[in-house]
Every structure is written in C-alpha cells, then in structure tokens.
Design an enzyme around this catalytic site. Structure first.
Site, PDB file in Angstrom:
ATOM      1  N   ASP A   5      -8.391  -5.257  -2.513  1.00 15.31           N
ATOM      2  CA  ASP A   5      -7.805  -5.495  -1.190  1.00 15.31           C
ATOM      3  C   ASP A   5      -8.187  -4.419  -0.168  1.00 15.31           C
ATOM      4  O   ASP A   5      -8.180  -3.228  -0.454  1.00 15.31           O
ATOM      5  CB  ASP A   5      -6.285  -5.575  -1.269  1.00 15.31           C
ATOM      6  CG  ASP A   5      -5.691  -5.887   0.091  1.00 15.31           C
ATOM      7  OD1 ASP A   5      -5.924  -6.994   0.586  1.00 15.31           O
ATOM      8  OD2 ASP A   5      -5.055  -5.000   0.688  1.00 15.31           O
TER       9      ASP A   5
ATOM     10  N   HIS B  50       0.242   3.745   8.233  1.00 14.70           N
ATOM     11  CA  HIS B  50      -0.827   4.580   8.800  1.00 14.70           C
ATOM     12  C   HIS B  50      -0.198   5.717   9.593  1.00 14.70           C
ATOM     13  O   HIS B  50       0.812   5.516  10.285  1.00 14.70           O
ATOM     14  CB  HIS B  50      -1.728   3.753   9.722  1.00 14.70           C
ATOM     15  CG  HIS B  50      -2.655   2.838   8.973  1.00 14.70           C
ATOM     16  ND1 HIS B  50      -3.724   3.299   8.242  1.00 14.70           N
ATOM     17  CD2 HIS B  50      -2.650   1.491   8.824  1.00 14.70           C
ATOM     18  CE1 HIS B  50      -4.344   2.270   7.683  1.00 14.70           C
ATOM     19  NE2 HIS B  50      -3.713   1.165   8.009  1.00 14.70           N
TER      20      HIS B  50
ATOM     21  N   ASN C 100      -6.451   0.561  -3.153  1.00 11.67           N
ATOM     22  CA  ASN C 100      -7.340   1.247  -2.199  1.00 11.67           C
ATOM     23  C   ASN C 100      -6.826   2.638  -1.832  1.00 11.67           C
ATOM     24  O   ASN C 100      -6.632   2.978  -0.669  1.00 11.67           O
ATOM     25  CB  ASN C 100      -7.567   0.388  -0.935  1.00 11.67           C
ATOM     26  CG  ASN C 100      -6.303   0.152  -0.117  1.00 11.67           C
ATOM     27  OD1 ASN C 100      -5.188   0.231  -0.621  1.00 11.67           O
ATOM     28  ND2 ASN C 100      -6.483  -0.131   1.165  1.00 11.67           N
TER      29      ASN C 100
ATOM     30  N   HIS D 243       0.868  -1.187   0.000  1.00 12.27           N
ATOM     31  CA  HIS D 243       0.000   0.000   0.000  1.00 12.27           C
ATOM     32  C   HIS D 243       0.901   1.232   0.000  1.00 12.27           C
ATOM     33  O   HIS D 243       1.615   1.482   0.966  1.00 12.27           O
ATOM     34  CB  HIS D 243      -0.912   0.010   1.226  1.00 12.27           C
ATOM     35  CG  HIS D 243      -1.874  -1.150   1.259  1.00 12.27           C
ATOM     36  ND1 HIS D 243      -3.086  -1.135   0.608  1.00 12.27           N
ATOM     37  CD2 HIS D 243      -1.778  -2.368   1.838  1.00 12.27           C
ATOM     38  CE1 HIS D 243      -3.705  -2.292   0.789  1.00 12.27           C
ATOM     39  NE2 HIS D 243      -2.931  -3.072   1.537  1.00 12.27           N
ATOM     40  N   LEU D 244       0.861   1.975  -1.102  1.00 15.45           N
ATOM     41  CA  LEU D 244       1.707   3.178  -1.194  1.00 15.45           C
ATOM     42  C   LEU D 244       0.927   4.452  -0.883  1.00 15.45           C
ATOM     43  O   LEU D 244       1.514   5.538  -0.796  1.00 15.45           O
ATOM     44  CB  LEU D 244       2.361   3.264  -2.581  1.00 15.45           C
ATOM     45  CG  LEU D 244       3.410   2.184  -2.884  1.00 15.45           C
ATOM     46  CD1 LEU D 244       3.989   2.375  -4.284  1.00 15.45           C
ATOM     47  CD2 LEU D 244       4.530   2.194  -1.856  1.00 15.45           C
TER      48      LEU D 244
ATOM     49  N   ASP E 122       2.102  -6.825   2.429  1.00 16.75           N
ATOM     50  CA  ASP E 122       0.914  -6.084   2.871  1.00 16.75           C
ATOM     51  C   ASP E 122       1.339  -4.836   3.651  1.00 16.75           C
ATOM     52  O   ASP E 122       0.709  -4.453   4.630  1.00 16.75           O
ATOM     53  CB  ASP E 122      -0.026  -6.964   3.700  1.00 16.75           C
ATOM     54  CG  ASP E 122      -1.408  -6.338   3.874  1.00 16.75           C
ATOM     55  OD1 ASP E 122      -1.699  -5.298   3.240  1.00 16.75           O
ATOM     56  OD2 ASP E 122      -2.206  -6.884   4.669  1.00 16.75           O
TER      57      ASP E 122
ATOM     58  N   ASN F 115      -5.253  -6.721   9.324  1.00 16.04           N
ATOM     59  CA  ASN F 115      -6.264  -7.477   8.599  1.00 16.04           C
ATOM     60  C   ASN F 115      -5.586  -8.330   7.532  1.00 16.04           C
ATOM     61  O   ASN F 115      -4.938  -7.781   6.653  1.00 16.04           O
ATOM     62  CB  ASN F 115      -7.247  -6.490   7.943  1.00 16.04           C
ATOM     63  CG  ASN F 115      -8.315  -7.199   7.125  1.00 16.04           C
ATOM     64  OD1 ASN F 115      -8.200  -8.362   6.780  1.00 16.04           O
ATOM     65  ND2 ASN F 115      -9.374  -6.470   6.804  1.00 16.04           N
TER      66      ASN F 115
ATOM     67  N   HIS G  23      -2.684 -12.619   1.598  1.00 13.55           N
ATOM     68  CA  HIS G  23      -2.430 -12.850   3.027  1.00 13.55           C
ATOM     69  C   HIS G  23      -3.190 -13.995   3.703  1.00 13.55           C
ATOM     70  O   HIS G  23      -4.028 -13.778   4.573  1.00 13.55           O
ATOM     71  CB  HIS G  23      -2.628 -11.570   3.842  1.00 13.55           C
ATOM     72  CG  HIS G  23      -3.790 -10.698   3.453  1.00 13.55           C
ATOM     73  ND1 HIS G  23      -5.076 -11.165   3.297  1.00 13.55           N
ATOM     74  CD2 HIS G  23      -3.846  -9.363   3.188  1.00 13.55           C
ATOM     75  CE1 HIS G  23      -5.858 -10.153   2.974  1.00 13.55           C
ATOM     76  NE2 HIS G  23      -5.143  -9.056   2.880  1.00 13.55           N
TER      77      HIS G  23
HETATM   78  N1  LIG Z   1      -3.995  -5.132   5.767  1.00 12.82           N
HETATM   79  C1  LIG Z   1      -4.393  -4.164   6.562  1.00 12.82           C
HETATM   80  O1  LIG Z   1      -4.467  -4.378   7.762  1.00 12.82           O
HETATM   81  N2  LIG Z   1      -4.716  -2.961   6.084  1.00 12.82           N
HETATM   82  C2  LIG Z   1      -4.834  -2.616   4.707  1.00 12.82           C
HETATM   83  C3  LIG Z   1      -6.104  -2.981   4.070  1.00 12.82           C
HETATM   84  C4  LIG Z   1      -6.879  -4.009   4.759  1.00 12.82           C
HETATM   85  O2  LIG Z   1      -7.634  -3.689   5.678  1.00 12.82           O
HETATM   86  O3  LIG Z   1      -6.743  -5.168   4.381  1.00 12.82           O
HETATM   87  C5  LIG Z   1      -4.689  -1.117   4.557  1.00 12.82           C
HETATM   88  O4  LIG Z   1      -4.826  -0.600   3.425  1.00 12.82           O
HETATM   89  O5  LIG Z   1      -4.424  -0.443   5.560  1.00 12.82           O
END
Ligand SMILES: NC(=O)N[C@@H](CC(=O)O)C(=O)O
Length: 433
Positions: free
Chosen positions: A149, A306, A89, A57-58, A302, A275, A229
C-alpha cells in the site's frame, strides 16, 4: 477480578439489554454477583463490538514524527478500535521478520489495542521481487495480510505469483489499485474541476483497470484478493461483476470517500489531498450503495498521519493522506446510518466482524456473544461534536474533518476486558489498579 455489568445498552442498536465482562470475556449476566460488580449505566448508548481496521498507517519504524505505535493505538482506542492492521510502508519497510516482529512487540507494549503487522508484498515496496512471504507468515508476528500500500503491485506476473503464494499461506493480498502509467503526477480526481484548478487529474480507469486485472489473476490462482480504498463508481462495478463470477474478492471504502468530494480541493488545502483522491458526487453515491448492498465489504480508515511540514506546502507538492481513526465511526454514522443505508448491526459487520474475518483475526466472529473476548464499544449516537485538532489523541492532526461537526461519540471501550476508554478519554495505565 473485576466483573463489569453494562446495563441498558442497545445491543447492536437493537433492544436494550445487559452485557457482563469478566476475566477478559463476555459472560452471561445471569451468572455474575451483582453486589460486587462494577456497574456502567449505558442507557441510551449503542453497544458495538470492538472495531477492526484493516488499513492503518502507524508510521513506526521510521516515521515517528508523524505517529508511533503508542500514539496510533491511542487514536485507535479513542475511535472505538480494538484491533488495527499496520501497513508495511514504514522505514525500513515491513518486509522482514525483524520489522514485523518489532511492530508486533511495540503493539503488545502499547496495550490499548491489538496491532497486527501487514507484510510487504515486494522487497522495499519496489515492485521488483517478492518479499519472503512465508517467513513473514511464519514469524512470531504471524502475518496474514500482505500489501505494498502506497504503491501498486503493477507488474502482473509479480502480482500473479504473490496471489499464488498468499493462497498457499491462507493469506490475502491487499492491493493498492493504481496504474502508475495512468497517474504520473496526478494529485486529484480527473475532472473539469482539476482542469479549472490547474491540477493534474487521476482517471477512474487507473483504479478500475487494475482491479479487473487482479480479479482475473486471483481467480486463476484460487487466491483471495482484497481491494484497498475503492474510490470510484467504475471500480464498484468491476468488484460487483467479479463477485457475481464467484471470485474471492473483498473490498474496502474509507470514511472520507463516503462523505467528501473533490469540491473541497478548491481551497487548495493539502488536508484534502489523499490517495486515491476525493472523487465526485456520483462516486460517493455509488460507494454508499455498494457498502449497503455488500459489494464493498468493509470500511477501513487508511489512517495516514503526516507531520505539519508535509502538508504545509503547495497542494501539488504535499504528502497524500488523512488521519481517520478517531472520526471513522462518526463519518459512517452520518453517511450510512443517518441515511438509512445501514443499521448498527450492519456497522458492526462492516467495521468489525468482516474486517477481522478478512485479516484472520480470531475473536470477532460472534459480535457481543457470550464467550467471546470482551471487545466492546459504547457509543452515544445522539451526541454531536465538532472535531478539534487539540482533542485528537494521535500525533498528527491532518484530518479533513477539523472544524466539522460529526454525529456520535465513542464513550467507553474495552479491549479483551480491559477498559481502554472511559468517558471518551484514554484510560491511562496508572489509573488501572
Ligand atoms: N493514502 C494516502 O494518501 N497515503 C498513504 C499511502 C498512499 O499514498 O496510499 C500514506 O502512507 O501516507
């Protein structure tokens, strides 16, 4: 033209040998001029092909407070990655050519690694109607992987059509397998510990049931299915049975699911909220064995950055996700190499060759072979280091490994012959003559 000669590295963990880099390619060391070549003494280091992450996720566009493409590729390079697939996403969602082309362009500008945009399966990740997958595949960003995802494509009919469409494009659907009806309000693994902690649990069946359904749909559609995952023993068994049936299914496991268990949630520290959730010891064992025996094909990070606010809150309210690009190789060394389950050639397979093959990224078919693009990583397997937030190159530090010692250190990385990491630091552009 700079010609670089790496001497003494254990190639794919085997015998010490030489690697020569010229004009972006690996060339025969016998053909270069040793007097003018830049020499890198790699004695004691393991040479691996550049790592490929099928699940990153970038955050750009829209989530730049947590990560940008420019900061994300710094984290990627520091972790030994030369190619990352960027999840869809974002805000806006990567469901139009405009967004995937923007991500692709920002990746080219960032230079340190190849960025391959993933396209959304459904418009807005809303799970209601299919995105124009053909347009995304045919765009300048040449999308080969589609994923919602963060959300599961829960509607079976929609998933069926997505698989059929993907098959016609030689693309793959990467499914986030999570039955939403079974995971309402779930924040951790469903277990006695969840009851003890007063947190809502997430049953293993919520994952395995979707994978079983999707495997049947993929078989009927003659399509390739990739499972994001995998986190439980039950899912491993479903994937194993689907492979035995000849279904074109591949699966990934994250470094954190190979190493960590739900016990960490006792702290109520939201760094451990992810997740799918961290599971039990028996799941960790099953995931390691499945990666070793090929039931699980690859490791994918993954990487989910955040901003601090999203995590500095009650466990139940915090965002799901952990950063992972910079700790993946160390976590795999600890969980798989030091346990004797995989050798370094196996690591190259699960972290480079196979993820590239699934994502149809060329140049990784023959790791470290003469004539291949020079995507090279030199790792010191004997080094050990404690993970510190201040040393992470990405923008966010929501790592479950802060303060934890992991083995291995990525010392040098070349991406298509360009040195991106030198002595474990990013090789800044201005330093490059
Ligand atoms: N894997 C994660 O825990 N988070 C992912 C997306 C998701 O909720 O799967 C995210 O984009 O933050």
């Amino acid at each position: 033209m700079t010609v670089t000669l790496l001497t003494g590295a254990r190639i794919l963990g085997g015998e010490p040998g030489e690697l020569a880099i010229a004009d972006g390619l690996l060339v025969d060391p016998a053909t270069i001029d040793r007097d003018t070549a830049e020499l890198v003494d790699a004695s004691g280091l393991v040479a691996l092909p550049g790592l490929v992450d099928l699940h990153t996720h970038l955050r750009q566009p829209g989530g730049e407070q947590a990560e940008t493409i420019a900061t994300g590729v710094r984290a990627a390079a520091a972790g030994g990655y030369t190619c990352v697939f960027a999840m869809a996403n974002t805000t806006p969602v990567a469901d139009t050519p405009a967004v995937v082309e923007q991500v692709h362009r920002l990746g080219v500008e960032a230079e340190l690694a190849t960025v391959r945009p993933i396209g959304a399966v459904t418009v807005g990740l809303a799970g209601e109607r299919l995105a124009d997958m053909g347009m995304l595949a045919g765009s300048a960003a040449r999308v080969t992987v589609f994923s919602d995802d963060g959300h599961c494509v829960a509607d079976a009919e929609l998933m069926r059509r997505a698989l059929e469409h993907a098959a016609s494009l030689d693309a793959v659907i990467a499914q986030h397998a999570q039955d939403p009806a079974l995971t309402r309000g779930s924040v951790m693994h469903e277990s006695p510990l969840a009851a003890e902690l007063g947190l809502t649990g997430w049953p293993s069946a919520a994952e395995a049931a979707i994978v079983a359904r999707d495997a049947m749909l993929a078989e009927a559609a003659g399509a390739r299915l990739h499972v994001c995952h995998v986190s439980t023993l039950e899912t491993v068994e479903v994937v194993r049975a689907a492979k035995a049936r000849g279904i074109a299914i591949t699966a990934e496991v994250t470094p954190h699911h190979l190493l960590l268990t739900e016990e960490l949630v006792r702290s109520y520290d939201a760094r451990y909220k992810v997740n799918p959730p961290l599971r039990a010891e028996r799941d960790v064992r099953a995931l390691r064995e499945a990666l070793a025996d090929g039931t699980i094909d690859i490791v994918a990070t993954d990487h989910a950055p955040h901003a601090p606010e999203a995590k500095q809150t009650a466990f139940a309210d915090a965002a799901f996700g952990m950063v992972g690009l910079e700790t993946a190789l160390g976590a795999v060394q600890q969980s798989m190499v030091e346990t004797g389950l995989l050798d370094w050639a196996g690591v190259a397979r699960v972290m480079s060759t196979t993820p590239a093959a699934i994502g149809r990224e060329p140049g990784y078919e023959a790791p470290l072979a003469i004539g291949s693009p020079a995507h090279v990583v030199l790792v010191d397997p004997a080094a050990r280091g404690t993970i510190e937030a201040s040393r992470l190159k990405g923008r966010s530090a929501n790592s479950p490994f802060l303060g934890v010692e992991l083995p291995g250190r990525v010392l040098h990385v070349w991406h298509a012959g360009r040195r991106t990491v030198t002595d474990a630091e990013i090789t800044e552009k201005q330093v490059q003559a």
